[in-house]
Motif scaffolding. Structure first.
Motif, PDB file in Angstrom:
ATOM      1  N   GLN A  64       0.828  -1.206   0.000  1.00 18.66           N
ATOM      2  CA  GLN A  64       0.000   0.000   0.000  1.00 18.66           C
ATOM      3  C   GLN A  64       0.865   1.259   0.000  1.00 18.66           C
ATOM      4  OE1 GLN A  64      -2.906   0.277   3.144  1.00 18.66           O
ATOM      5  NE2 GLN A  64      -3.422   2.396   2.657  1.00 18.66           N
ATOM      6  N   ALA A  65       1.951   1.214   0.764  1.00 16.45           N
ATOM      7  CA  ALA A  65       2.819   2.392   0.881  1.00 16.45           C
ATOM      8  C   ALA A  65       3.494   2.722  -0.441  1.00 16.45           C
ATOM      9  CB  ALA A  65       3.873   2.144   1.958  1.00 16.45           C
ATOM     10  N   VAL A  66       3.922   1.692  -1.177  1.00 18.41           N
ATOM     11  CA  VAL A  66       4.693   1.928  -2.403  1.00 18.41           C
ATOM     12  C   VAL A  66       3.797   1.983  -3.634  1.00 18.41           C
ATOM     13  CG1 VAL A  66       6.526   1.017  -3.887  1.00 18.41           C
ATOM     14  CG2 VAL A  66       6.740   0.866  -1.405  1.00 18.41           C
ATOM     15  N   LEU A  67       2.852   1.063  -3.731  1.00 20.00           N
ATOM     16  CA  LEU A  67       2.039   0.969  -4.934  1.00 20.00           C
ATOM     17  C   LEU A  67       0.872   1.947  -4.949  1.00 20.00           C
ATOM     18  CD1 LEU A  67       2.007  -2.927  -5.291  1.00 20.00           C
ATOM     19  CD2 LEU A  67       3.593  -1.273  -6.301  1.00 20.00           C
ATOM     20  N   ASP A  68       0.497   2.444  -3.785  1.00 17.33           N
ATOM     21  CA  ASP A  68      -0.584   3.430  -3.712  1.00 17.33           C
ATOM     22  C   ASP A  68      -0.124   4.616  -2.876  1.00 17.33           C
ATOM     23  OD1 ASP A  68      -2.977   4.706  -3.938  1.00 17.33           O
ATOM     24  OD2 ASP A  68      -4.077   3.377  -2.570  1.00 17.33           O
ATOM     25  N   PRO A  69       0.875   5.366  -3.406  1.00 16.78           N
ATOM     26  CA  PRO A  69       1.472   6.447  -2.612  1.00 16.78           C
ATOM     27  C   PRO A  69       0.506   7.572  -2.274  1.00 16.78           C
ATOM     28  CG  PRO A  69       2.225   6.541  -4.893  1.00 16.78           C
ATOM     29  CD  PRO A  69       1.485   5.255  -4.743  1.00 16.78           C
ATOM     30  N   ASP A  70      -0.598   7.675  -3.035  1.00 16.07           N
ATOM     31  CA  ASP A  70      -1.571   8.730  -2.743  1.00 16.07           C
ATOM     32  C   ASP A  70      -2.382   8.427  -1.488  1.00 16.07           C
ATOM     33  OD1 ASP A  70      -0.785  10.142  -4.994  1.00 16.07           O
ATOM     34  OD2 ASP A  70      -2.260   9.146  -6.288  1.00 16.07           O
ATOM     35  N   ASN A  71      -2.361   7.160  -1.072  1.00 16.37           N
ATOM     36  CA  ASN A  71      -3.086   6.766   0.138  1.00 16.37           C
ATOM     37  C   ASN A  71      -2.175   5.948   1.049  1.00 16.37           C
ATOM     38  OD1 ASN A  71      -5.949   7.658  -0.548  1.00 16.37           O
ATOM     39  ND2 ASN A  71      -5.432   6.368  -2.329  1.00 16.37           N
ATOM     40  N   PRO A  72      -1.116   6.572   1.587  1.00 18.92           N
ATOM     41  CA  PRO A  72      -0.167   5.818   2.419  1.00 18.92           C
ATOM     42  C   PRO A  72      -0.804   5.351   3.715  1.00 18.92           C
ATOM     43  CG  PRO A  72       0.234   8.179   2.596  1.00 18.92           C
ATOM     44  CD  PRO A  72      -0.807   8.009   1.526  1.00 18.92           C
ATOM     45  N   PRO A  73      -0.297   4.247   4.273  1.00 17.54           N
ATOM     46  CA  PRO A  73      -0.836   3.748   5.553  1.00 17.54           C
ATOM     47  C   PRO A  73      -0.682   4.798   6.649  1.00 17.54           C
ATOM     48  CG  PRO A  73       0.673   2.170   4.546  1.00 17.54           C
ATOM     49  CD  PRO A  73       0.819   3.441   3.780  1.00 17.54           C
ATOM     50  N   GLN A  74      -1.711   4.963   7.416  1.00 18.38           N
ATOM     51  CA  GLN A  74      -1.685   5.947   8.489  1.00 18.38           C
ATOM     52  C   GLN A  74      -1.592   5.247   9.844  1.00 18.38           C
ATOM     53  OE1 GLN A  74      -1.539   9.262   7.898  1.00 18.38           O
ATOM     54  NE2 GLN A  74      -1.565   8.787   5.707  1.00 18.38           N
ATOM     55  N   GLY A  75      -0.491   5.519  10.560  1.00 13.93           N
ATOM     56  CA  GLY A  75      -0.339   4.971  11.905  1.00 13.93           C
ATOM     57  C   GLY A  75      -0.283   3.467  11.957  1.00 13.93           C
ATOM     58  N   ARG A  76       0.245   2.844  10.900  1.00 17.62           N
ATOM     59  CA  ARG A  76       0.227   1.380  10.827  1.00 17.62           C
ATOM     60  C   ARG A  76       1.612   0.760  10.719  1.00 17.62           C
ATOM     61  NH1 ARG A  76      -2.502  -0.626   5.952  1.00 17.62           N
ATOM     62  NH2 ARG A  76      -1.492  -2.523   6.710  1.00 17.62           N
ATOM     63  N   LYS A  77       2.636   1.437  11.160  1.00 19.76           N
ATOM     64  CA  LYS A  77       3.976   0.869  11.050  1.00 19.76           C
ATOM     65  C   LYS A  77       4.035  -0.495  11.734  1.00 19.76           C
ATOM     66  CE  LYS A  77       6.980   4.794  10.263  1.00 19.76           C
ATOM     67  NZ  LYS A  77       8.196   5.507  10.679  1.00 19.76           N
TER      68      LYS A  77
END
Length: 820
Positions: A64-77
């Motif tokens: 999600q972080a790389v392939l959908d950079p417009d919607n990066p994971p929020q608070g999910r490290k």
């Protein structure tokens, strides 16, 4: 089925699998560990560091972080660093074994496990002030989702369990051999060993991540830097050819010319001796920079060293010395300059974490951070100490480069007093465990072997023959104390005027920037137009000071009337010569260094260095200078009362030796880096195992009587690092709009490739200054500062920098200028 994804390359979407990354990092770490004979110990850290990426949660997160950079994971490290340390701890710590090597399995789990769980932040405490933030909580208490499945994936895809157990057994043997190699103090270096393993892991991990992004194969990564000996041979031949062709300079004493050549040849012969801690006490003006480099190159060839690292007290010396060496070698890439870190460290615990495959501007900056991968390195004492003790990964990443090197400490007396014990222990480790040769290079050798935590030196460790005779031959000034009356700025200005009636050039060195600036302004207003007046201080960036020094040298060569007013930055290693020097009272070592800026090349039979006391200097917060001045004043009075003491001379070897012993005695409480808020010291937290560590002692006092400690190691890595600052009042590095610095600031606002960004950050070091907290607050209030690279770099606005003073907090700097 769990997807195996360590990184996704942004440029083409190619995946680096977890097993590929782990095995490649293992091989890179093994190469680094082999310098200390512990390849499997460091390799084990590489093998386990990202085991936690074997989860579907992480795979989904990174996609999600790389392939959908417009919607990066929020608070999910996703915590992927704990699993590897937990695996090792559960398999090998405190296991029931009827073997004398059982303790080394425990130590291995604690050393390697700490490196693994900490590789996105900093080494954890073994007995922390807050238990939930320590090593034991992470590897024993903290729950990891699907941990058993993650371990199963590791043994299936990376390394079979029997092969892994053999690998661990080999690591244990290496660790046991390393610890037992020091028969006198078998555990003295174990804290530094933990840091070295951590450094190896950070370097291998970051290097492999960057190489994947740049499509560099593991074979290419492993082969980089293998031919340094051929380079050293070429550099040595060029340097010796240059030295043989040196001619007597105009105005230079013939005696000093031949003495320099003799001292250089002595260093060349001495290079054949084995790796130890040596002193090189060449007097000021004796050519120690090139003589020590000649020694370093010859010794590196003789004993297979991998780097020559020259460590100096001030950034301006780096500029000067590196330029001189480049000019001789004619190979720009041979020399790396590292002045300071222009990148800011995050304050959060995991502030150094790379964002798991997302190549943002801040990540590019982190990957581009200099790792000291060059044959010859010039850096500062601040950076050396930061590498060994500072928080975060950007500094400690460089630690492994100090191994198997020739390390030359230019102006070794400038070790900060509160860091003396830490410096000595770090140097002992590098010499005894890392096969590094140490050279303390200065005309004023400090008594570092006379303190509680001494620097360990062998007998007959001085490179210069007949030292006192050499010092007498180089003597070309008379020290003239005039300290009975304190001078105001106006009275000092009058004294400068008086000197200008007799000589063409005067250098005034004072202890604080405030009085330097005040005297400069006074002289600018009162001096005639034919006399040039210049100001130097650390409020100017290195490039600015270099430009100013070039102008000053030009005026001196042309025999123009000139006055320079400076802080002590001009004392160490600056090749410049005035006819008269006026020095505000300070430590005897500083006075000797100031004298080295007077009649430096023996142009005149003798000249004078006047020692004065400045009424307006505020030294209450400058304890080292204040105490140093008091000891110097006592020595002056003793000589006045009895001309026979110290050979009747303030600059004798006897006077200098007594000065340093008395200085360290008076500053005894400061040497171990006291943490004033707690009453403890960093030495207690890091360097001594057992009850000297207050947190370990508190833990055992609370435990039930007879209960064995859960961990063997007691070092408080994180707590010590959080409190360690070479400059006690923490400073921040900022870029300045001076000369090319303005262009660099503009370019750092753009979208740079990693290689280009690395080049820019190298250049940026020359256009940065360090500012204190209150100065930073003032700049923020005045909106005089901007942030770059996602806040990782700060820069001054144009009106906050002046071509006369450097930093201009009043906002009255020049809006448009390019420097000289």
């Amino acid at each position: 089925m769990i997807e195996s994804i360590a990184h996704i390359r942004k440029s083409d979407g190619i995946i680096q699998t977890v097993e590929q990354h782990l095995l490649e990092v293992m091989r890179l770490a093994e190469k680094i560990g082999s310098k200390l004979g512990i390849p499997h110990v460091t390799g084990l850290a590489g093998l386990l560091h990202d085991v936690g990426k074997y989860t579907q949660e992480f795979a989904e997160y990174i996609k999600q972080a790389v392939l959908d950079p417009d919607n990066p994971p929020q608070g999910r490290k996703v915590d992927h660093s704990t699993a590897g340390g937990k695996l090792l701890f559960h398999m090998y710590h405190q296991r029931a074994m009827q073997s004398p090597s059982a303790q080394f399995f425990n130590l291995l789990a604690e050393i390697v496990g700490n490196a693994v769980i900490s590789h996105h932040s900093y080494l954890k405490d073994y007995y922390p002030p807050e238990p939930e933030k320590g090593f034991l909580h992470r590897v024993s208490v903290k729950e990891i989702k699907n941990f058993e499945l993650t371990v199963e994936m590791f043994f299936e895809k990376v390394m079979s369990k029997p092969k892994f157990e053999q690998y661990v057994l080999q690591a244990v043997k290496e660790l046991e051999q390393f610890i037992k190699s020091d028969n006198n103090q078998p555990y003295a270096n174990i804290m530094f060993l933990t840091k070295y393993v951590f450094s190896a892991l950070i370097e291998a991990d970051r290097h492999n991540s960057r190489a994947f992004e740049e499509k560099i194969s593991i074979e290419e990564q492993l082969s980089q830097g293998e031919h340094v000996q051929a380079k050293f041979r070429r550099y040595y031949d060029k340097l010796t050819a240059y030295l043989q062709q040196l001619e007597l300079k105009q105005g230079e004493s013939e005696q000093i010319y031949f003495l320099r050549k003799q001292l250089s040849e002595q260093c060349d012969i001495f290079a054949l001796k084995q790796s130890e801690v040596y002193t090189l006490s060449i007097p000021t003006g004796g050519g120690k920079t090139l003589a020590s480099l000649r020694y370093g190159l010859k010794h590196a060839l003789e004993y297979g060293k991998e780097h020559i690292i020259c460590i100096v007290p001030y950034t301006n010396i780096i500029e000067q010395n590196a330029a001189e060496v480049r000019n001789i070698l004619k190979e720009h890439e041979a020399v790396l300059e590292h002045h300071c870190n222009v990148l800011l460290e995050d304050e959060s615990e995991d502030g150094d974490e790379m964002e798991d495959g997302i190549m943002s501007a801040s990540q590019k900056a982190k990957l581009a951070m200099e790792n000291w991968d060059a044959p010859i390195i010039f850096t500062t004492m601040v950076q050396f100490l930061n590498v060994n003790y500072s928080k975060g990964t950007k500094n400690i990443r460089r630690l492994h480069q100090l191994a198997k090197s020739v390390i030359i400490f230019d102006e070794a007396q400038k070790v900060p007093v509160h860091c003396v014990s830490l410096f000595n222990r770090a140097v002992n480790f590098l010499n005894q465990a890392c096969d590094s040769t140490i050279v303390l290079c200065t005309a004023t050798q400090p008594a570092l072997d006379s303190v509680k935590h001494p620097l360990i030196m062998q007998d007959k460790n001085e490179m210069v023959d007949k030292l006192q005779e050499v010092a007498d031959a180089f003597k070309r000034v008379e020290l003239v104390p005039q300290i009975d009356h304190e001078l105001t700025t106006e009275e000092l200005a009058d004294k400068v005027h008086e000197q200008l009636e007799q000589v063409d050039s005067v250098l005034v060195i004072l202890n604080t920037k405030a009085v330097v600036k005040k005297l400069y302004n006074s002289l600018k207003e009162s001096i005639d137009e034919e006399t040039c007046v210049y100001h130097l201080s650390t409020s100017m960036c290195a490039r600015h000071r270099r430009s100013m020094l070039r102008i000053i040298r030009g005026k001196l060569k042309a025999k123009k009337k000139i006055v320079c007013v400076s802080t002590q930055l001009i004392e160490a290693g600056v090749n410049i010569s005035f006819q008269t020097v006026i020095r505000s009272l300070a430590g005897l070592d500083s006075i000797a260094q100031a004298a080295g800026r007077c009649n430096r090349h023996g142009e005149h039979r003798s000249r004078y260095v006047y020692l004065i006391r400045h009424k307006e200097e505020k030294l209450d917060k400058l304890k080292e200078i204040k105490i140093g001045a008091q000891i110097t004043e006592r020595i002056i009075k003793e000589i006045d009362q009895d001309v026979k003491v110290y050979g009747g001379s303030l600059d004798s070897q006897e006077a200098m030796e007594l000065y340093f012993k008395q200085f360290y005695q008076d500053m005894n409480k400061e040497l171990d880096y006291e943490i004033k808020s707690s009453g403890h010291s960093i030495v207690n937290l890091l360097l001594d195992m057992g009850n000297s560590n207050p947190y370990y002692k508190a833990f055992m006092d609370r435990a039930e009587k007879g209960t064995p400690p859960p961990l063997m190691l007691t070092h408080n890595h994180l707590t010590a690092a959080e409190r360690f600052h070479v400059i006690p009042d923490l400073t921040t590095s900022v870029l300045v709009p001076y000369g090319k610095g303005k262009e660099i600031i503009t370019m750092l606002n753009g979208n740079q490739k990693i290689a280009d960004l690395s080049k820019l950050l190298k250049q940026a070091q020359q256009y940065s200054i360090n500012i204190y907290k209150q100065e930073l607050s003032s700049l923020i209030q005045q909106q005089g500062i901007v942030s770059l690279l996602d806040g990782k770099v700060l820069a001054l606005k144009d009106n906050m920098y002046s071509k006369q003073y450097g930093l201009a907090l009043d906002g009255e700097g020049e809006m448009e200028f390019l420097g000289w």
